[in-house]
Design an enzyme around this catalytic site. Structure first.
Site, mmCIF file in Angstrom:
data_model
loop_
_atom_site.group_PDB
_atom_site.id
_atom_site.type_symbol
_atom_site.label_atom_id
_atom_site.label_comp_id
_atom_site.label_asym_id
_atom_site.label_seq_id
_atom_site.Cartn_x
_atom_site.Cartn_y
_atom_site.Cartn_z
ATOM 1 N N ARG B 339 49.177 20.347 80.563
ATOM 2 C CA ARG B 339 48.984 21.765 80.275
ATOM 3 C C ARG B 339 47.761 22.045 79.412
ATOM 4 N NH1 ARG B 339 55.400 23.169 79.335
ATOM 5 N NH2 ARG B 339 55.862 23.137 81.552
ATOM 6 N N GLU B 455 63.362 21.793 69.931
ATOM 7 C CA GLU B 455 62.011 22.264 69.629
ATOM 8 C C GLU B 455 61.795 22.455 68.121
ATOM 9 O OE1 GLU B 455 60.861 25.773 71.822
ATOM 10 O OE2 GLU B 455 58.848 25.810 70.983
#
Lengths: 254, 667
Positions: B339, B455
């Site tokens: 990404r 996360e």
């Protein structure tokens, strides 16, 4: 192409669960057709705060149509006029300049209003707790490919599992029935081999909890499915009714 | 390594560490588990799976989430899939290869031992999810289907259309609700954690606000697990949910938990471009689309200009006048580069003037070639030897619809453009944060008894996360790591009786929370909370986004400080603290973002190298690729907080015994 709209809003305002509540009118101008319905509410709330007025409370979170938080009843339809979308994915290009838009919370005994457009949908969680699961503990489950599942069954189970638990089905139903929500979960597991051991017990317990929560009965009008933003099919209700009948007649039932 | 940071990585061979650790970690007997209380903040993949698993073991669990139901946590919105080293496709996958891809994808800034464990348990996650009724996509033979994702050359991604996060979360949620039904978990929805309580250096509970009544509550726990997600909303515009915030992690940070690598944020290459000032959030178009779509911009500047002015349509541009820049620059991985690489490449083209929408900040993601390829396969299957072009396109579209239907619908809903007919326009947007609370191998922060999962911690993705690895990590932490590692701490806590919430530490913490709320309400300034949030977002996006440099970061730090000061003297928060007040909730979260933003820039300024998502313009190769400095920066930057927004840096050196570090190449 992008245009700007001037709109009249009639929005349900209710201070808390005990307040009677009433509609209030707001004019909003220069609303871009590229905005989402909730972004239009952001603009209005920003103005209300600046004018020392209380902003309108509404539930929302992901704003991409998947979390199931948003829950506005717009011009008599849950999630508004467009089919297959939640309020957060409803864009202002679905409206015309000069429109009057009426916005209410979900109306159902089992979904009491908390404030303005925010309602309490915890009844859905309790129905899941009653049986909307497969009773396995975390641990050494067998290999995921050990049991092949016909693609059509897996796809149909997925279509049922796509329910976002927003409650539009209840809001759309004149009886405030939760049959579409409950049947989607019952159906998902009924279609999968992993769901078979508890299949009939599950449907009995989930339906019992649904009744306890004060949802209405199903009279097969189909409004729930027509208004469902995820297009959950009525065939799931049929499947749940079959399973419920079998569960009731089974001699194995404890 | 600073003495304050002990990563507690077990001795032994990489392959043996976790197996051996699992077999020797102290246990808590079932009777004692019943008297040990665990608080979990957040109900996404990490929180829900941890809650279900720990309650099944017999612990008393309380779960808090700010949404109205545990099922709404933002894991629900993850689209593309979940990685697992199953090697079902017989294409050469293995635990080692998933481990290697993840370390390399993270640009060699993650811990070997943690990532190897993640790769090891990845296969169990798929087994566990299927057993709990998650309807993954399947082939006609009844077996599970896989797709490709960025940064790998194998097909190891399991998926459920474009709704993989939803299906996995609902699976974990059903396990959680089952435990709510048995009474082993008590659920506190519409509650927000506003502080952690520490007693004698150990974490012993939290202060939470009931968002419906406005009342502050004190809750005791022998351990507290923060599963509260990432901090991408510091940018205001991101793919995060509107409510996603850093508050739980930040309050822990201010109580002494170190915050690691805050500048490592992920800008996702394929999001729907910004359309106007009214925009409240950005929407991701799953990375899985890069599997079947080709990314391009016009090769000629005049074509780009004509597109922006609406004089030509994308389909008017001839094949030879298109620049498939990812395929050109990275022939080995093409459109499937990681990404960070894909995002920077898009920015590079747009900065050079080749952007294709009116703002000049968009590139095309085109499905035409694959639509035709799929159409031809379908024609062959049906025995049609001379299908017309229309037939091929129609059959191809049907295949694309089955694979990505919900994403295409969503795109059309938001932009008003039909992506089956015209290529999508996409641009990078903030998506994920690799940084987070520093944790050791047990997932415990440097405050004993306080853990961070998913996360919310920093541990597994280094400087760049690979696609379909967030779901893997959240569920790995919750289902398969914490149930073991928490025993190492709780086995020593079995004699600790529940501490009364009348203890002065609880009273003091609640008083501080109350003071902050009172202060926010009493400012009665002239600007709304969103005004400050948007301003902060712009500063961070411009100076600490896809590209950073020393001068910009220094300016950003002083800009954020000034903005924070203005916020505390001029923000307008209406209403009262009694009852539901959504502006007050936002104000508290933005106040924390205004502190975090400064630390992000500080961290980015201190790291004089480029790695993964952290691209310092001063440090790049001649081809414009990230230039790491392994000699000086091969460490985790863990920041300790001191009163008045002061920080001290601690370094945890990263040691690579098993992987030979090299410049990352996807050419």
């Amino acid at each position: 192409m992008e245009k700007n709209l001037n709109l009249n809003l009639k929005v349900w305002r209710q201070k808390n669960a005990n307040d009677k509540g009433k509609f209030e009118e707001y004019k909003v101008n220069n609303i871009s057709t590229d905005m989402s319905f909730l972004e239009m509410f952001d603009v209005l709330n920003d103005r209300l705060v600046t004018e020392d007025k209380e902003p309108i409370a509404f539930d929302h979170d992901c704003r991409e149509g998947i979390c199931g938080s948003c829950s506005m009843f717009i011009n008599g339809q849950p999630h508004g006029p467009k089919q297959g979308v939640t309020t957060c994915q409803l864009h202002m290009r679905s409206f015309n300049d000069g429109d009057t838009i009426v916005v209410e919370p979900w109306r159902a005994t089992a979904f009491p209003v908390i404030k303005d457009l925010v309602v309490d949908r915890s009844a859905f969680d309790r129905i899941i707790s009653a049986g909307g699961f497969i009773s396995i503990n975390t641990g050494n489950a067998q290999d995921a490919n050990a049991i092949p599942i016909p693609k059509d069954d897996a796809d149909e189970a997925f279509a049922a599992a796509a329910c976002i638990g927003c409650g539009a089905c209840v809001a759309a139903c004149k009886n405030a029935s939760a049959m579409l929500f409950v049947s989607a979960k019952v159906s998902q597991f009924a279609l999968l081999p992993q769901g078979q051991p508890e299949r009939y017990q599950r449907v009995s317990e989930m339906v019992a909890q649904m009744d306890l929560e004060g949802f209405g009965a199903c009279t097969n009008t189909g409004a729930c499915s027509a208004e469902c933003p995820k297009g959950i099919s009525l065939t799931h209700i049929a499947r749940m009714n079959r399973d419920f009948l079998v569960a009731g007649m089974s001699t194995n039932e404890k | 390594m600073t003495s304050k940071l002990d990563s507690k990585i077990p001795e032994g061979n990489l392959e043996q560490k976790w197996t051996k650790y699992r077999s020797t970690v102290p246990l808590v007997n079932p009777a004692n588990k019943r008297s040990l209380e665990i608080i979990i903040v957040g109900s996404g993949l990490a929180g829900a799976s941890a809650a279900a698993s720990l309650a099944e073991l017999g612990y008393k669990v309380k779960v808090f989430c700010f949404q109205d139901s545990a099922r709404r946590a933002h894991s629900i919105a993850a689209q593309g899939g979940i990685n697992a080293a199953k090697n079902y496709q017989n294409d050469g996958d293995s635990t080692y290869r998933l481990f290697y891809d993840t370390i390399k994808g993270g640009d060699y800034r993650a811990r070997e031992a943690n990532v190897y464990r993640l790769a090891e348990v990845s296969a169990n996650i798929i087994d566990q999810s299927v057993a709990s009724g998650v309807p993954f996509a399947r082939e006609y033979g009844g077996l599970l289907s896989n797709r490709s994702f960025g940064g790998t050359q194998v097909q190891r991604t399991f998926y459920a259309a474009g709704q993989t996060g939803q299906q996995l979360l609902l699976g974990a949620y059903s396990g959680l609700q089952r435990q709510v039904g048995t009474g082993n978990v008590k659920m506190y929805a519409r509650h927000e954690m506003l502080d952690v309580v520490t007693i004698d250096g150990k974490c012993r509970g939290i202060i939470a606000r009931d968002l419906t009544t406005g009342k502050l509550e004190r809750h005791f726990g022998h351990a507290v697990l923060l599963c509260s997600g990432g901090y991408g909303n510091v940018f205001f515009l991101s793919t995060n949910a509107m409510g996603s915030n850093v508050t739980a992690a930040w309050k822990a940070h201010k109580k002494g938990a170190m915050f690691a690598n805050p500048c490592f944020t992920q800008i996702h290459p394929t999001c729907i471009p910004v359309s106007g000032d009214h925009q409240s959030k950005l929407t991701l178009m799953s990375e899985s689309l890069r599997n079947d779509g080709r990314i391009w911009v016009p090769a000629k500047l005049e074509d780009a200009l004509a597109l922006r002015e609406g004089r030509i349509k994308p389909n008017d541009i001839k094949e030879e006048d298109r620049d498939y820049y990812l395929e050109r620059r990275y022939p080995a991985f093409g459109n499937l580069v990681p990404r960070d690489v894909a995002s920077r490449a898009a920015k590079e083209r747009c900065d050079a003037g080749y952007g294709v929408n009116k703002t000049g900040e968009a590139v095309f993601l085109d499905f035409a070639a694959n639509t035709i390829r799929y159409g031809k396969i379908e024609a062959n299957k049906k025995g049609m030897h001379n299908p017309t072009e229309e037939q091929v396109v129609a059959m191809g579209k049907a295949v694309v619809k089955e694979k990505y239907g919900n994403l295409f619908d969503m795109y059309q809903q938001i932009t008003g453009v039909n992506p089956y007919e015209q290529p999508m326009m996409i641009y990078p947007a903030v998506h994920y944060t690799m940084g987070g609370l520093w944790v050791d191998y047990n997932l415990m922060t440097n405050i004993p008894g306080l853990y961070a999962l998913g996360e919310a911690n920093f541990s597994d993705h280094g400087a760049n996360r690979l696609g379909a690895s967030a779901l893997m990590q959240g569920l790995a932490d919750g289902y398969f790591v914490i149930p073991y590692t928490i025993g190492a701490y709780l086995s020593k806590e079995i004699m600790t009786k529940a501490i009364s919430t009348d203890h002065e530490a609880f009273v003091e913490a609640e008083k501080n929370v109350q003071n902050t709320i009172d202060r926010l309400l009493s400012i009665k300034g002239s600007k709304t909370v969103d005004y400050y949030h948007k301003k902060l977002g712009l500063i961070i996006w411009n100076q600490c986004g896809m590209a950073r440099n020393e001068a910009g970061l220094k300016k950003a730090i002083s800009d954020v400080q000034a903005l924070r000061e203005e916020f505390w003297s001029n923000v307008k928060v209406p209403g009262s603290a009694n009852g539901l007040n959504q502006e007050l909730e936002k104000a508290g979260r933005v106040a924390d973002f205004l502190e975090l933003g400064e630390l992000m820039c500080k961290d980015a300024l201190e790291r004089n190298e480029s790695c993964g998502g952290h691209f310092r313009e001063e440090y790049q190769t001649e081809e414009g690729e990230a230039l790491r400095d392994d000699e000086n920066y091969k460490y985790v930057a863990a920041w300790e907080y001191f009163a008045g927004n002061k920080w001290e840096l601690h370094k945890e050196d990263l040691i690579y015994d098993n992987i030979k570090i090299a410049q990352r190449s996807y050419k």
